[in-house]
Design a protein around this motif. Sequence first.
Motif, PDB file in Angstrom:
ATOM      1  N   LEU A  14       0.845  -1.195   0.000  1.00  0.00           N
ATOM      2  CA  LEU A  14       0.000   0.000   0.000  1.00  0.00           C
ATOM      3  C   LEU A  14       0.877   1.241   0.000  1.00  0.00           C
ATOM      4  CD1 LEU A  14      -2.829  -0.842   2.587  1.00  0.00           C
ATOM      5  CD2 LEU A  14      -3.127  -0.442   0.142  1.00  0.00           C
ATOM      6  N   ALA A  15       0.438   2.260  -0.706  1.00  0.00           N
ATOM      7  CA  ALA A  15       1.177   3.524  -0.734  1.00  0.00           C
ATOM      8  C   ALA A  15       1.217   4.142   0.657  1.00  0.00           C
ATOM      9  CB  ALA A  15       0.522   4.487  -1.719  1.00  0.00           C
ATOM     10  N   ALA A  16       2.281   4.880   0.935  1.00  0.00           N
ATOM     11  CA  ALA A  16       2.453   5.483   2.257  1.00  0.00           C
ATOM     12  C   ALA A  16       1.311   6.423   2.621  1.00  0.00           C
ATOM     13  CB  ALA A  16       3.787   6.235   2.308  1.00  0.00           C
ATOM     14  N   ASP A  17       0.683   7.023   1.602  1.00  0.00           N
ATOM     15  CA  ASP A  17      -0.420   7.954   1.855  1.00  0.00           C
ATOM     16  C   ASP A  17      -1.784   7.301   1.633  1.00  0.00           C
ATOM     17  OD1 ASP A  17      -0.292   7.685  -0.885  1.00  0.00           O
ATOM     18  OD2 ASP A  17      -0.379   9.837  -1.317  1.00  0.00           O
ATOM     19  N   ALA A  18      -1.839   5.971   1.596  1.00  0.00           N
ATOM     20  CA  ALA A  18      -3.117   5.282   1.397  1.00  0.00           C
ATOM     21  C   ALA A  18      -4.055   5.580   2.555  1.00  0.00           C
ATOM     22  CB  ALA A  18      -2.898   3.774   1.283  1.00  0.00           C
ATOM     23  N   PRO A  19      -5.330   5.894   2.277  1.00  0.00           N
ATOM     24  CA  PRO A  19      -6.282   6.179   3.354  1.00  0.00           C
ATOM     25  C   PRO A  19      -6.370   5.023   4.345  1.00  0.00           C
ATOM     26  CG  PRO A  19      -7.210   6.786   1.221  1.00  0.00           C
ATOM     27  CD  PRO A  19      -5.952   6.038   0.941  1.00  0.00           C
ATOM     28  N   GLY A  20      -6.233   5.348   5.617  1.00  0.00           N
ATOM     29  CA  GLY A  20      -6.378   4.356   6.667  1.00  0.00           C
ATOM     30  C   GLY A  20      -5.126   3.573   6.994  1.00  0.00           C
ATOM     31  N   LEU A  21      -4.025   3.774   6.258  1.00  0.00           N
ATOM     32  CA  LEU A  21      -2.823   2.989   6.519  1.00  0.00           C
ATOM     33  C   LEU A  21      -2.208   3.391   7.855  1.00  0.00           C
ATOM     34  CD1 LEU A  21      -0.815   0.870   5.514  1.00  0.00           C
ATOM     35  CD2 LEU A  21       0.491   2.725   4.442  1.00  0.00           C
ATOM     36  N   ALA A  22      -2.164   2.430   8.792  1.00  0.00           N
ATOM     37  CA  ALA A  22      -1.584   2.677  10.112  1.00  0.00           C
ATOM     38  C   ALA A  22      -0.113   2.283  10.148  1.00  0.00           C
ATOM     39  CB  ALA A  22      -2.361   1.904  11.174  1.00  0.00           C
ATOM     40  N   ALA A  23       0.235   1.204   9.457  1.00  0.00           N
ATOM     41  CA  ALA A  23       1.620   0.727   9.418  1.00  0.00           C
ATOM     42  C   ALA A  23       1.753  -0.233   8.251  1.00  0.00           C
ATOM     43  CB  ALA A  23       1.992   0.029  10.721  1.00  0.00           C
ATOM     44  N   ARG A  24       2.997  -0.438   7.810  1.00  0.00           N
ATOM     45  CA  ARG A  24       3.235  -1.379   6.725  1.00  0.00           C
ATOM     46  C   ARG A  24       4.496  -2.167   6.998  1.00  0.00           C
ATOM     47  NH1 ARG A  24       4.317   0.862   0.799  1.00  0.00           N
ATOM     48  NH2 ARG A  24       6.490   0.413   1.296  1.00  0.00           N
ATOM     49  N   MET A  25       4.432  -3.469   6.773  1.00  0.00           N
ATOM     50  CA  MET A  25       5.597  -4.343   6.876  1.00  0.00           C
ATOM     51  C   MET A  25       5.821  -4.974   5.503  1.00  0.00           C
ATOM     52  SD  MET A  25       4.939  -6.448  10.394  1.00  0.00           S
ATOM     53  CE  MET A  25       4.275  -5.649  11.856  1.00  0.00           C
ATOM     54  N   ASP A  26       7.006  -4.823   4.963  1.00  0.00           N
ATOM     55  CA  ASP A  26       7.331  -5.410   3.671  1.00  0.00           C
ATOM     56  C   ASP A  26       8.141  -6.679   3.899  1.00  0.00           C
ATOM     57  OD1 ASP A  26       6.133  -3.201   2.398  1.00  0.00           O
ATOM     58  OD2 ASP A  26       7.999  -2.054   2.600  1.00  0.00           O
ATOM     59  N   LEU A  27       7.649  -7.803   3.397  1.00  0.00           N
ATOM     60  CA  LEU A  27       8.333  -9.072   3.589  1.00  0.00           C
ATOM     61  C   LEU A  27       9.308  -9.382   2.453  1.00  0.00           C
ATOM     62  CD1 LEU A  27       5.803  -9.210   5.503  1.00  0.00           C
ATOM     63  CD2 LEU A  27       5.975 -11.678   5.278  1.00  0.00           C
ATOM     64  N   PHE A  28       9.768  -8.328   1.791  1.00  0.00           N
ATOM     65  CA  PHE A  28      10.740  -8.441   0.721  1.00  0.00           C
ATOM     66  C   PHE A  28      11.311  -7.046   0.497  1.00  0.00           C
ATOM     67  CE2 PHE A  28       6.549  -7.645  -0.955  1.00  0.00           C
ATOM     68  CZ  PHE A  28       6.745  -6.513  -1.724  1.00  0.00           C
ATOM     69  N   ALA A  29      12.400  -6.967  -0.240  1.00  0.00           N
ATOM     70  CA  ALA A  29      12.986  -5.672  -0.571  1.00  0.00           C
ATOM     71  C   ALA A  29      12.175  -5.038  -1.698  1.00  0.00           C
ATOM     72  CB  ALA A  29      14.438  -5.850  -1.001  1.00  0.00           C
ATOM     73  N   LEU A  30      11.670  -3.837  -1.449  1.00  0.00           N
ATOM     74  CA  LEU A  30      10.842  -3.163  -2.443  1.00  0.00           C
ATOM     75  C   LEU A  30      11.658  -2.728  -3.662  1.00  0.00           C
ATOM     76  CD1 LEU A  30       8.486  -0.824  -0.386  1.00  0.00           C
ATOM     77  CD2 LEU A  30       7.862  -2.875  -1.649  1.00  0.00           C
ATOM     78  N   HIS A  31      11.075  -2.966  -4.832  1.00  0.00           N
ATOM     79  CA  HIS A  31      11.661  -2.469  -6.067  1.00  0.00           C
ATOM     80  C   HIS A  31      11.457  -0.960  -6.119  1.00  0.00           C
ATOM     81  CE1 HIS A  31      11.953  -1.653 -10.417  1.00  0.00           C
ATOM     82  NE2 HIS A  31      12.691  -2.745 -10.476  1.00  0.00           N
ATOM     83  N   PRO A  32      12.379  -0.210  -6.712  1.00  0.00           N
ATOM     84  CA  PRO A  32      12.215   1.251  -6.790  1.00  0.00           C
ATOM     85  C   PRO A  32      10.891   1.690  -7.415  1.00  0.00           C
ATOM     86  CG  PRO A  32      14.444   0.648  -7.405  1.00  0.00           C
ATOM     87  CD  PRO A  32      13.682  -0.636  -7.258  1.00  0.00           C
ATOM     88  N   ARG A  33      10.328   0.850  -8.309  1.00  0.00           N
ATOM     89  CA  ARG A  33       9.074   1.217  -8.969  1.00  0.00           C
ATOM     90  C   ARG A  33       7.911   0.353  -8.458  1.00  0.00           C
ATOM     91  NH1 ARG A  33       9.813   1.808 -15.326  1.00  0.00           N
ATOM     92  NH2 ARG A  33       7.747   2.728 -15.015  1.00  0.00           N
ATOM     93  N   ALA A  34       8.039  -0.123  -7.232  1.00  0.00           N
ATOM     94  CA  ALA A  34       7.007  -1.002  -6.665  1.00  0.00           C
ATOM     95  C   ALA A  34       5.642  -0.331  -6.626  1.00  0.00           C
ATOM     96  CB  ALA A  34       7.409  -1.442  -5.260  1.00  0.00           C
ATOM     97  N   ALA A  35       5.626   0.980  -6.420  1.00  0.00           N
ATOM     98  CA  ALA A  35       4.352   1.698  -6.309  1.00  0.00           C
ATOM     99  C   ALA A  35       3.548   1.651  -7.609  1.00  0.00           C
ATOM    100  CB  ALA A  35       4.609   3.153  -5.904  1.00  0.00           C
ATOM    101  N   GLU A  36       4.208   1.369  -8.733  1.00  0.00           N
ATOM    102  CA  GLU A  36       3.521   1.316 -10.022  1.00  0.00           C
ATOM    103  C   GLU A  36       3.193  -0.117 -10.445  1.00  0.00           C
ATOM    104  OE1 GLU A  36       6.055   3.371 -12.808  1.00  0.00           O
ATOM    105  OE2 GLU A  36       6.696   4.751 -11.238  1.00  0.00           O
ATOM    106  N   SER A  37       3.480  -1.076  -9.600  1.00  0.00           N
ATOM    107  CA  SER A  37       3.344  -2.484  -9.973  1.00  0.00           C
ATOM    108  C   SER A  37       1.896  -2.958  -9.894  1.00  0.00           C
ATOM    109  CB  SER A  37       4.187  -3.339  -9.029  1.00  0.00           C
ATOM    110  OG  SER A  37       3.619  -3.341  -7.717  1.00  0.00           O
TER     111      SER A  37
END
Length: 218
Positions: A14-37
């Motif tokens: 989820l994007a960092a500014d997604a409505p309602g996002l309280a926290a995020r845990m990524d179980l992998f290394a994010l690709h630089p363009r992950a937000a567009e995936s």
Amino acid sequence: MTRAPLIALIDGPLAADAPGLAARMDLFALHPRAAESPAALHASHMAAAIRANAPEARFLGLSIFPGRLAASLATVAEALRRAAESEAAIVHCSFGQGEASPVLAQAVAEVLAAGKLLVASAPARGAPVYPAGCAGVFPVQGDARCTPGQWSLLDLPGARFGACPGGPGAPVRGASLAAAHFTGLLARASLEGGIEAMLQTPSFTGRERIGAGGPHAA
């Protein structure tokens, strides 16, 4: 005032500014363009569908899809364990593994033992998928009779519940979206009359049957 439940959304990032996002845990290394995936877009659609019924819903995003919508069994199990250890009241999985696995079953059992509700998508056709096929899970498939605010009691071998699969032209349709709508209904019910009361009042009972007059109960 009762606070809206925290929902562990196991999906793409989820994007960092997604409505309602309280926290995020990524179980992998994010690709630089992950937000567009495709994975990120899928997660955003699931979150939006949940909030369509529960506008105040909060999310713990557990990212298991690095770009495409595929993840290893070990990653899914780890996400479920983290959800079990979290403060989330509902765990949402709009995906399915094709084979039953003791590893996955154990992770699901940990979620349920922690007192959480687990919702998972179940396809309308084909073999069972998991975690929807695990005991104690809310398995949901698409039901064309349902609007976003409705659900059905199907009691089918692969899916006990049905919900809105999305309208024509929607970017995401089917069981994934239906499960998200159902999760939102559970979240809303937890703030209103209670989940047990909700589960006593389906909008439709029985499987969907398509005929000349459109979808209706069999």
